[in-house]
Design a protein around this motif. Structure first.
Motif, PDB file in Angstrom:
ATOM      1  N   TRP A  80      44.235  36.049  37.128  1.00 14.40           N
ATOM      2  CA  TRP A  80      44.892  37.330  36.843  1.00 14.40           C
ATOM      3  C   TRP A  80      43.934  38.510  36.964  1.00 14.40           C
ATOM      4  O   TRP A  80      44.356  39.654  37.035  1.00 14.40           O
ATOM      5  N   VAL A  81      42.629  38.212  37.023  1.00 16.65           N
ATOM      6  CA  VAL A  81      41.642  39.275  37.256  1.00 16.65           C
ATOM      7  C   VAL A  81      41.493  39.443  38.768  1.00 16.65           C
ATOM      8  O   VAL A  81      41.134  38.504  39.473  1.00 16.65           O
ATOM      9  N   ALA A  82      41.757  40.622  39.265  1.00 18.26           N
ATOM     10  CA  ALA A  82      41.777  40.862  40.708  1.00 18.26           C
ATOM     11  C   ALA A  82      40.400  40.620  41.338  1.00 18.26           C
ATOM     12  O   ALA A  82      39.360  40.882  40.729  1.00 18.26           O
ATOM     13  N   THR A  83      40.404  40.100  42.566  1.00 18.30           N
ATOM     14  CA  THR A  83      39.174  39.938  43.342  1.00 18.30           C
ATOM     15  C   THR A  83      38.889  41.238  44.078  1.00 18.30           C
ATOM     16  O   THR A  83      39.757  41.754  44.789  1.00 18.30           O
ATOM     17  N   PRO A  84      37.703  41.801  43.944  1.00 18.88           N
ATOM     18  CA  PRO A  84      37.394  43.041  44.667  1.00 18.88           C
ATOM     19  C   PRO A  84      37.326  42.802  46.170  1.00 18.88           C
ATOM     20  O   PRO A  84      37.069  41.679  46.631  1.00 18.88           O
ATOM     21  N   THR A  86      35.157  43.504  48.219  1.00 21.58           N
ATOM     22  CA  THR A  86      33.821  43.160  48.708  1.00 21.58           C
ATOM     23  C   THR A  86      33.533  41.665  48.630  1.00 21.58           C
ATOM     24  O   THR A  86      32.466  41.227  49.048  1.00 21.58           O
ATOM     25  N   LEU A  87      34.463  40.886  48.078  1.00 28.87           N
ATOM     26  CA  LEU A  87      34.293  39.438  47.967  1.00 28.87           C
ATOM     27  C   LEU A  87      35.493  38.734  48.573  1.00 28.87           C
ATOM     28  O   LEU A  87      36.592  39.268  48.613  1.00 28.87           O
ATOM     29  N   HIS A  88      35.272  37.494  49.022  1.00 25.50           N
ATOM     30  CA  HIS A  88      36.349  36.697  49.598  1.00 25.50           C
ATOM     31  C   HIS A  88      36.687  35.522  48.688  1.00 25.50           C
ATOM     32  O   HIS A  88      37.765  35.436  48.122  1.00 25.50           O
ATOM     33  N   CYS A  89      35.746  34.616  48.559  1.00 18.49           N
ATOM     34  CA  CYS A  89      35.958  33.412  47.759  1.00 18.49           C
ATOM     35  C   CYS A  89      35.078  33.501  46.513  1.00 18.49           C
ATOM     36  O   CYS A  89      33.941  33.030  46.509  1.00 18.49           O
ATOM     37  N   ALA A  90      35.617  34.136  45.479  1.00 15.95           N
ATOM     38  CA  ALA A  90      34.856  34.313  44.248  1.00 15.95           C
ATOM     39  C   ALA A  90      35.776  34.175  43.048  1.00 15.95           C
ATOM     40  O   ALA A  90      35.911  35.101  42.239  1.00 15.95           O
ATOM     41  N   PRO A  91      36.420  33.012  42.898  1.00 14.66           N
ATOM     42  CA  PRO A  91      37.310  32.826  41.754  1.00 14.66           C
ATOM     43  C   PRO A  91      36.513  32.766  40.452  1.00 14.66           C
ATOM     44  O   PRO A  91      35.352  32.345  40.434  1.00 14.66           O
ATOM     45  N   LEU A  92      37.138  33.179  39.373  1.00 14.10           N
ATOM     46  CA  LEU A  92      36.488  33.147  38.067  1.00 14.10           C
ATOM     47  C   LEU A  92      36.694  31.786  37.398  1.00 14.10           C
ATOM     48  O   LEU A  92      37.702  31.125  37.591  1.00 14.10           O
ATOM     49  N   GLY A  93      35.696  31.387  36.596  1.00 10.51           N
ATOM     50  CA  GLY A  93      35.822  30.177  35.807  1.00 10.51           C
ATOM     51  C   GLY A  93      35.498  28.895  36.520  1.00 10.51           C
ATOM     52  O   GLY A  93      35.874  27.818  36.043  1.00 10.51           O
ATOM     53  N   TRP A  94      34.765  28.966  37.634  1.00  8.44           N
ATOM     54  CA  TRP A  94      34.425  27.755  38.402  1.00  8.44           C
ATOM     55  C   TRP A  94      32.966  27.371  38.125  1.00  8.44           C
ATOM     56  O   TRP A  94      32.051  28.017  38.640  1.00  8.44           O
ATOM     57  N   PRO A  95      32.714  26.307  37.358  1.00  5.52           N
ATOM     58  CA  PRO A  95      31.327  25.923  37.069  1.00  5.52           C
ATOM     59  C   PRO A  95      30.559  25.484  38.316  1.00  5.52           C
ATOM     60  O   PRO A  95      29.335  25.662  38.376  1.00  5.52           O
ATOM     61  N   GLY A  96      31.256  24.922  39.305  1.00  2.37           N
ATOM     62  CA  GLY A  96      30.568  24.499  40.527  1.00  2.37           C
ATOM     63  C   GLY A  96      29.958  25.666  41.277  1.00  2.37           C
ATOM     64  O   GLY A  96      28.835  25.573  41.792  1.00  2.37           O
ATOM     65  N   ILE A  97      30.686  26.775  41.341  1.00  2.00           N
ATOM     66  CA  ILE A  97      30.153  27.965  42.004  1.00  2.00           C
ATOM     67  C   ILE A  97      28.954  28.499  41.242  1.00  2.00           C
ATOM     68  O   ILE A  97      27.934  28.875  41.834  1.00  2.00           O
TER      69      ILE A  97
END
Length: 385
Positions: A80-84, A86-97
């Protein structure tokens, strides 16, 4: 103005290399480039897979990191938090990233690298810039004029382009081209088997007309139904598919069509072919250009229309005939194949590849490392080889 100095004192600084693990082209050109670099140059390769690389030299190692886009089930999604933009694949809450980016950032702090090569990720490129590490961004085809890609390109010390300059997209700006190294053929073996030997290996008669349909390894492949229509439209030819084919339940496949699946000897199929129908991934493109065969280029779906824009560029350069999708009728198939045959120019196809592509790119990388370490914006004449 050209700076002259001995590079032996700067060649011990390590290079980092991020390799995207979708498809094979990223890993293949990485291996070719690393093989051509000086053996005194340590290279740390960050990738979610360590089993996709051709042979690497002793100075290179693969550090396996979590995938930047494949979930593990441990995510706490906050979409629900929008991706800016300036980013493509930057989901929130991913420990792997977090783990992957943390490992790369930690290596930046410990290794003091001369350079980070990104093939490909706009986020990793921007991470390098934020961490005060100069980066080289691999430039691929596609509609990549968005803020995220432009930030990665604008902030790069250089752009490595794994194709001939004649395949450049019209929207690549003069500033981008000025700092680009074009290396057509990087990661692809130029040596080709002769037609007769290749046909003997495949069990194809010498006088048979052979049409090879090739899809790449980065997606789900072509659907079988349109290929079956093509095979029925040209019954005097043997049709063989290699790579992934999505089997359609409604495809009525004729006897002159066979599916060989994923093969390790694609060069034999291309050398044996009279005409090739293929997608436009990096490795596939270079393999067909090296074989010098009439080519109907049909892009597969990729992010940012990468294969569509590559197909347009190939057609504009006169080395392939492109269609936005597989022909949908017998008449359309015969028309497309006739055009591909009539416009074929094997000499032009071969000219798109540099036999010294890896050495050319490695020399450019070494010169760039020297300029960055010495703080000069000028070209460097390399001594101390």
């Amino acid at each position: 103005m050209t700076a002259h100095f001995d590079l032996r004192n700067v060649r011990s600084a390590p290079i980092g290399y991020f390799v995207h693990h979708q498809g094979r082209g990223h890993a293949e050109r990485c291996a070719a480039l690393v093989q051509a670099l000086p053996q005194s140059r340590p290279v740390t390769i960050f990738c979610a897979r360590d089993d996709i690389f051709p042979a690497l030299p002793p100075n290179a190692r693969v550090e396996r990191i979590p995938s930047l886009f494949e979930p593990t089930g441990e995510e706490h999604h906050a979409d629900w938090v929008a991706t800016p933009e300036t980013l493509h694949c930057a989901p929130l809450g991913w420990p792997g990233i977090r783990t992957a980016m943390g490992r790369i950032a930690g290596w930046f702090a410990e290794a003091d690298p001369a350079l980070m090569i990104c093939d490909v990720s706009a986020e990793v490129a921007q991470l390098a810039r934020i961490c005060s590490v100069p980066h080289v961004k691999v430039l691929q085809h596609g509609l990549r004029d968005d803020p995220g890609h432009r930030a990665a390109y604008d902030g790069a010390a250089g752009l490595l382009v794994p194709c001939d300059a004649r395949l450049a997209q019209p929207d690549w700006t003069p500033a981008m081209r000025a700092k680009s190294c074009f290396a057509g053929g990087l990661g692809v073996t130029m040596a080709q088997p002769d037609r007769e030997t290749a046909r003997a290996r495949l069990g194809v008669p010498k006088d048979a007309r052979l049409i090879v349909v090739q899809s790449g390894g980065g997606g789900s492949g072509f659907a079988s139904a349109p290929i079956a229509v093509g095979a029925r439209a040209v019954p005097d030819a043997t049709w063989i598919t290699i790579g992934t084919v999505a089997r359609d339940w409604h495809a009525t496949e004729p006897a002159n069509l066979r599916h060989d699946g994923w093969v390790e000897n694609a060069a034999d199929y291309l050398a044996a072919a009279d005409l090739v129908v293929a997608s436009t991934g990096n490795t596939t493109c270079h393999q067909i250009l090296a074989a010098g065969r009439p080519w109907l280029a049909v892009p597969e779906w990729r992010y940012f229309d990468e294969q569509v824009e590559k197909a347009r560029a190939l057609d504009a350069a006169g080395v392939a005939t492109w269609r936005p999708h597989m022909p949908s009728s017998a008449q359309a198939w015969r028309h497309a194949l006739d055009i591909a045959t009539a416009t074929h120019d094997p000499v032009r196809q071969g000219s798109m590849l540099r036999p010294d592509a890896a050495r050319h790119a490695a020399t450019w990388i070494e010169s760039l490392c020297a300029r960055l370490r010495e703080g000069t914006p000028h070209a460097v004449t390399i001594h101390g080889d």
